[in-house]
Design an enzyme around this catalytic site. Structure first.
Site, PDB file in Angstrom:
ATOM      1  N   ARG A 161       1.405 -42.731  23.662  1.00  8.33           N
ATOM      2  CA  ARG A 161       2.091 -41.480  23.340  1.00  8.33           C
ATOM      3  C   ARG A 161       3.522 -41.711  22.860  1.00  8.33           C
ATOM      4  NH1 ARG A 161      -0.122 -36.660  24.839  1.00  8.33           N
ATOM      5  NH2 ARG A 161      -2.278 -36.840  25.452  1.00  8.33           N
ATOM      6  N   ARG A 205       6.335 -35.910  20.748  1.00  8.80           N
ATOM      7  CA  ARG A 205       6.910 -35.344  21.961  1.00  8.80           C
ATOM      8  C   ARG A 205       8.352 -35.707  22.281  1.00  8.80           C
ATOM      9  NH1 ARG A 205       2.401 -35.291  26.518  1.00  8.80           N
ATOM     10  NH2 ARG A 205       2.799 -37.526  26.630  1.00  8.80           N
ATOM     11  N   ARG A 239       7.514 -31.281  12.835  1.00 11.93           N
ATOM     12  CA  ARG A 239       6.404 -30.462  13.327  1.00 11.93           C
ATOM     13  C   ARG A 239       6.704 -28.951  13.304  1.00 11.93           C
ATOM     14  NH1 ARG A 239       2.907 -30.910  17.369  1.00 11.93           N
ATOM     15  NH2 ARG A 239       2.762 -28.708  16.864  1.00 11.93           N
ATOM     16  N   ASP A 247      -5.346 -36.991  17.646  1.00 11.51           N
ATOM     17  CA  ASP A 247      -5.678 -36.606  19.016  1.00 11.51           C
ATOM     18  C   ASP A 247      -7.153 -36.869  19.252  1.00 11.51           C
ATOM     19  OD1 ASP A 247      -4.459 -35.129  21.474  1.00 11.51           O
ATOM     20  OD2 ASP A 247      -6.480 -34.340  21.247  1.00 11.51           O
ATOM     21  N   TYR A 297     -13.549 -32.487  28.202  1.00  6.72           N
ATOM     22  CA  TYR A 297     -12.858 -31.361  27.535  1.00  6.72           C
ATOM     23  C   TYR A 297     -13.859 -30.356  26.980  1.00  6.72           C
ATOM     24  CZ  TYR A 297      -8.330 -33.591  28.003  1.00  6.72           C
ATOM     25  OH  TYR A 297      -7.180 -34.139  28.523  1.00  6.72           O
TER      26      TYR A 297
HETATM   27  O1  1CP Z   1       1.700 -41.635  20.256  1.00  6.71           O
HETATM   28  C1  1CP Z   1       0.484 -41.568  20.464  1.00  6.71           C
HETATM   29  O2  1CP Z   1      -0.032 -42.076  21.475  1.00  6.71           O
HETATM   30  C2  1CP Z   1      -0.405 -40.954  19.385  1.00  6.71           C
HETATM   31  C3  1CP Z   1      -0.764 -39.633  19.587  1.00  6.71           C
HETATM   32  C4  1CP Z   1      -1.769 -39.135  20.618  1.00  6.71           C
HETATM   33  C5  1CP Z   1      -2.754 -39.783  21.390  1.00  6.71           C
HETATM   34  C6  1CP Z   1      -3.060 -41.282  21.486  1.00  6.71           C
HETATM   35  C7  1CP Z   1      -1.871 -37.765  20.884  1.00  6.71           C
HETATM   36  C8  1CP Z   1      -1.016 -36.723  20.275  1.00  6.71           C
HETATM   37  N1  1CP Z   1      -2.928 -37.563  21.731  1.00  6.71           N
HETATM   38  C9  1CP Z   1      -3.471 -38.780  22.072  1.00  6.71           C
HETATM   39  C10 1CP Z   1      -4.628 -39.046  22.931  1.00  6.71           C
HETATM   40  C11 1CP Z   1      -5.040 -38.039  23.928  1.00  6.71           C
HETATM   41  N2  1CP Z   1      -5.112 -36.684  23.802  1.00  6.71           N
HETATM   42  C12 1CP Z   1      -5.542 -38.378  25.198  1.00  6.71           C
HETATM   43  C13 1CP Z   1      -5.713 -39.787  25.704  1.00  6.71           C
HETATM   44  C14 1CP Z   1      -4.429 -40.365  26.137  1.00  6.71           C
HETATM   45  C15 1CP Z   1      -3.842 -39.800  27.409  1.00  6.71           C
HETATM   46  O3  1CP Z   1      -4.538 -39.830  28.445  1.00  6.71           O
HETATM   47  O4  1CP Z   1      -2.679 -39.375  27.363  1.00  6.71           O
HETATM   48  C16 1CP Z   1      -5.865 -37.187  25.865  1.00  6.71           C
HETATM   49  C17 1CP Z   1      -6.416 -37.043  27.257  1.00  6.71           C
HETATM   50  C18 1CP Z   1      -5.579 -36.121  24.968  1.00  6.71           C
HETATM   51  C19 1CP Z   1      -5.789 -34.679  25.196  1.00  6.71           C
HETATM   52  C20 1CP Z   1      -4.539 -33.926  25.025  1.00  6.71           C
HETATM   53  N3  1CP Z   1      -4.033 -33.603  23.804  1.00  6.71           N
HETATM   54  C21 1CP Z   1      -3.634 -33.493  26.002  1.00  6.71           C
HETATM   55  C22 1CP Z   1      -3.777 -33.696  27.514  1.00  6.71           C
HETATM   56  C23 1CP Z   1      -4.215 -32.419  28.180  1.00  6.71           C
HETATM   57  C24 1CP Z   1      -4.594 -32.627  29.641  1.00  6.71           C
HETATM   58  O5  1CP Z   1      -5.797 -32.686  29.924  1.00  6.71           O
HETATM   59  O6  1CP Z   1      -3.676 -32.719  30.463  1.00  6.71           O
HETATM   60  C25 1CP Z   1      -2.562 -32.862  25.348  1.00  6.71           C
HETATM   61  C26 1CP Z   1      -1.364 -32.218  25.960  1.00  6.71           C
HETATM   62  C27 1CP Z   1      -2.835 -32.950  23.945  1.00  6.71           C
HETATM   63  C28 1CP Z   1      -1.972 -32.497  22.835  1.00  6.71           C
HETATM   64  C29 1CP Z   1      -1.235 -33.559  22.159  1.00  6.71           C
HETATM   65  N4  1CP Z   1      -1.799 -34.701  21.621  1.00  6.71           N
HETATM   66  C30 1CP Z   1      -0.832 -35.460  21.015  1.00  6.71           C
HETATM   67  C31 1CP Z   1       0.410 -34.754  21.150  1.00  6.71           C
HETATM   68  C32 1CP Z   1       1.734 -35.220  20.582  1.00  6.71           C
HETATM   69  C33 1CP Z   1       0.140 -33.581  21.886  1.00  6.71           C
HETATM   70  C34 1CP Z   1       1.148 -32.515  22.299  1.00  6.71           C
HETATM   71  C35 1CP Z   1       0.972 -31.310  21.462  1.00  6.71           C
HETATM   72  C36 1CP Z   1       2.140 -30.875  20.667  1.00  6.71           C
HETATM   73  O7  1CP Z   1       3.054 -31.641  20.311  1.00  6.71           O
HETATM   74  O8  1CP Z   1       2.099 -29.660  20.345  1.00  6.71           O
END
Ligand code: 1CP
Length: 360
Positions: free
Chosen positions: A39, A43, A52, A88, A163
């Site tokens: 991540r 963010r 964004r 994602d 999910y």
């Molecule tokens: O920098 C990076 O790592 C690249 C971007 C990335 C990755 C690898 C994003 C962007 N998402 C992910 C993978 C991801 N998404 C995972 C596996 C990694 C982990 O465990 O953290 C999971 C479980 C998700 C699902 C997801 N997408 C969540 C988690 C929700 C929960 O169950 O608690 C969330 C909050 C997102 C949204 C998301 N994905 C990525 C970003 C930057 C965001 C935030 C949204 C935004 O900026 O509006």
């Protein structure tokens, strides 16, 4: 190594084959210890929040120029040893035609939860042609990154299925666990469908230029070893087998997985990502001492005093020496409120600690 990849792919053409990341992932000695952060894109970065503005999360993933820019931002800023593709785990669902949104502050929310055999039977297959924006974005990224490898990724069958079944984030996974217990046949069909989708998504990223692939099974630590072996591992194994011919290093990561680490390896990974529930030296011993590890600074430490954080960083590096290769990372993702300058300092510190000398 032989690769089923085009001649101009960065691994085949030689750009990334000798990078610190790929050398460590393949168990070869390094002159600097590679580091990247799960991540890292997004963010925590002001330049991310700026680009964004006014664009939804999933739309930004599907705009190739924008996704490429966001992927490169942390590499430029922190001097990390890899980019992780900005996307994602739910992006391939959307490209398969499933209704899904990422709600700010919540996470992925499905138009409809998948709960029955009929729901699963109606899931559409992902047409590789729908991945054109992903291929285009990866192409732009690898052209900019040059000798720095790009890591592609996808959600593992269990985590992505959770999910779909829950319909929205719920860390307890009640509906998922209920389906696994009450209707294992449907659950099995669902995981098989996700495994095909995930394999297609991973292959597209590698074919377009990613030099390594990581499978995120973030929530699999909710399962017992027996549940994992029976219901989940065969599907993650199918994913790793489905990308094996590409010849790119394959990383497997989940949280709360100390009891599952041997299974994560056995599913077909080359590198095991370690969360914060076990030390790297314990993980290495558990895996027989011959497996390359990635991890595992506690993300909570990023907001600690620098002296304490630096001490932890050194400890993680020292413990990583137990493995034949170590890629420094966090035990989970970068918290959104992290000060980016702290991440840059951590990278500098990791790079300043010499890796143990190993004869080639
Ligand atoms: O920098 C990076 O790592 C690249 C971007 C990335 C990755 C690898 C994003 C962007 N998402 C992910 C993978 C991801 N998404 C995972 C596996 C990694 C982990 O465990 O953290 C999971 C479980 C998700 C699902 C997801 N997408 C969540 C988690 C929700 C929960 O169950 O608690 C969330 C909050 C997102 C949204 C998301 N994905 C990525 C970003 C930057 C965001 C935030 C949204 C935004 O900026 O509006």
């Amino acid at each position: 190594m032989t690769f089923q990849l085009p001649d101009n792919h960065p691994l085949v053409a030689g750009n990334t084959a000798d990078s610190a990341l790929i050398r460590a992932y393949t168990g070869r000695p390094v002159t600097r210890r590679p580091v990247w952060f799960m991540r890292q894109a997004g963010r925590s970065l002001p330049e991310y929040r700026k680009v964004r503005e006014g664009i939804s999360m999933l739309d930004s993933c599907l705009k190739p120029e924008l996704a490429a820019e966001i992927t490169c931002q942390p590499v430029r800023r922190h001097d990390v040893d890899a980019g992780i593709f900005f996307s994602d785990i739910v992006v391939p669902l959307k490209l398969a035609g499933i209704e899904v949104e990422i709600v700010p502050g919540v996470g992925p929310v499905m138009g409809k939860a998948i709960r029955t055999a009929a729901d699963v039977a109606a899931l559409p297959e992902l047409d590789p042609a729908a991945l054109a924006p992903i291929r285009e974005a990866v192409g732009i990224v690898v052209a900019e990154l040059g000798d720095t490898p790009l890591i592609g990724f996808a959600g593992a069958p269990f985590t992505l299925a959770s999910y779909l079944v829950e319909g929205r984030p719920n860390r307890e996974l009640p509906a998922t666990r209920a389906m696994l217990a009450a209707d294992p046949h449907t659950f099995n069909q669902l995981l098989a469908w996700v495994a095909r989708l995930t394999t297609t998504f991973l292959r597209a990223q590698a074919e377009a230029g990613a030099s390594a692939l990581q499978l995120f099974d973030s929530w699999v630590g909710r399962l017992s070893v027996a549940e994992y072996e029976t219901a989940v591992q065969p599907h993650s194994t199918a994913v790793f087998a489905g990308i094996a011919d590409l010849g790119v290093p394959r990383v497997h990561f989940g949280t709360a997985t100390k009891d599952l680490l041997p299974n994560l390896l056995a599913a077909g990974a080359d590198v095991v990502g370690v969360a914060t529930d076990i030390t790297l030296s314990q993980a290495s011993a558990l895996l027989g001492g011959n497996v390359v590890l990635q991890g595992n600074l506690d993300p909570a430490m990023l907001s600690a005093k620098w002296s304490e954080l630096a001490c932890e960083v050194r400890q993680v590096c020292a413990q990583g020496e137990a493995a034949p290769g170590h890629v420094f990372n966090l035990g989970h993702g970068v918290p959104p409120d992290t000060d980016p300058e702290v991440l840059t300092r951590v990278v500098e510190l990791v790079h300043s600690i010499p890796p143990k000398a190993v004869k080639e």
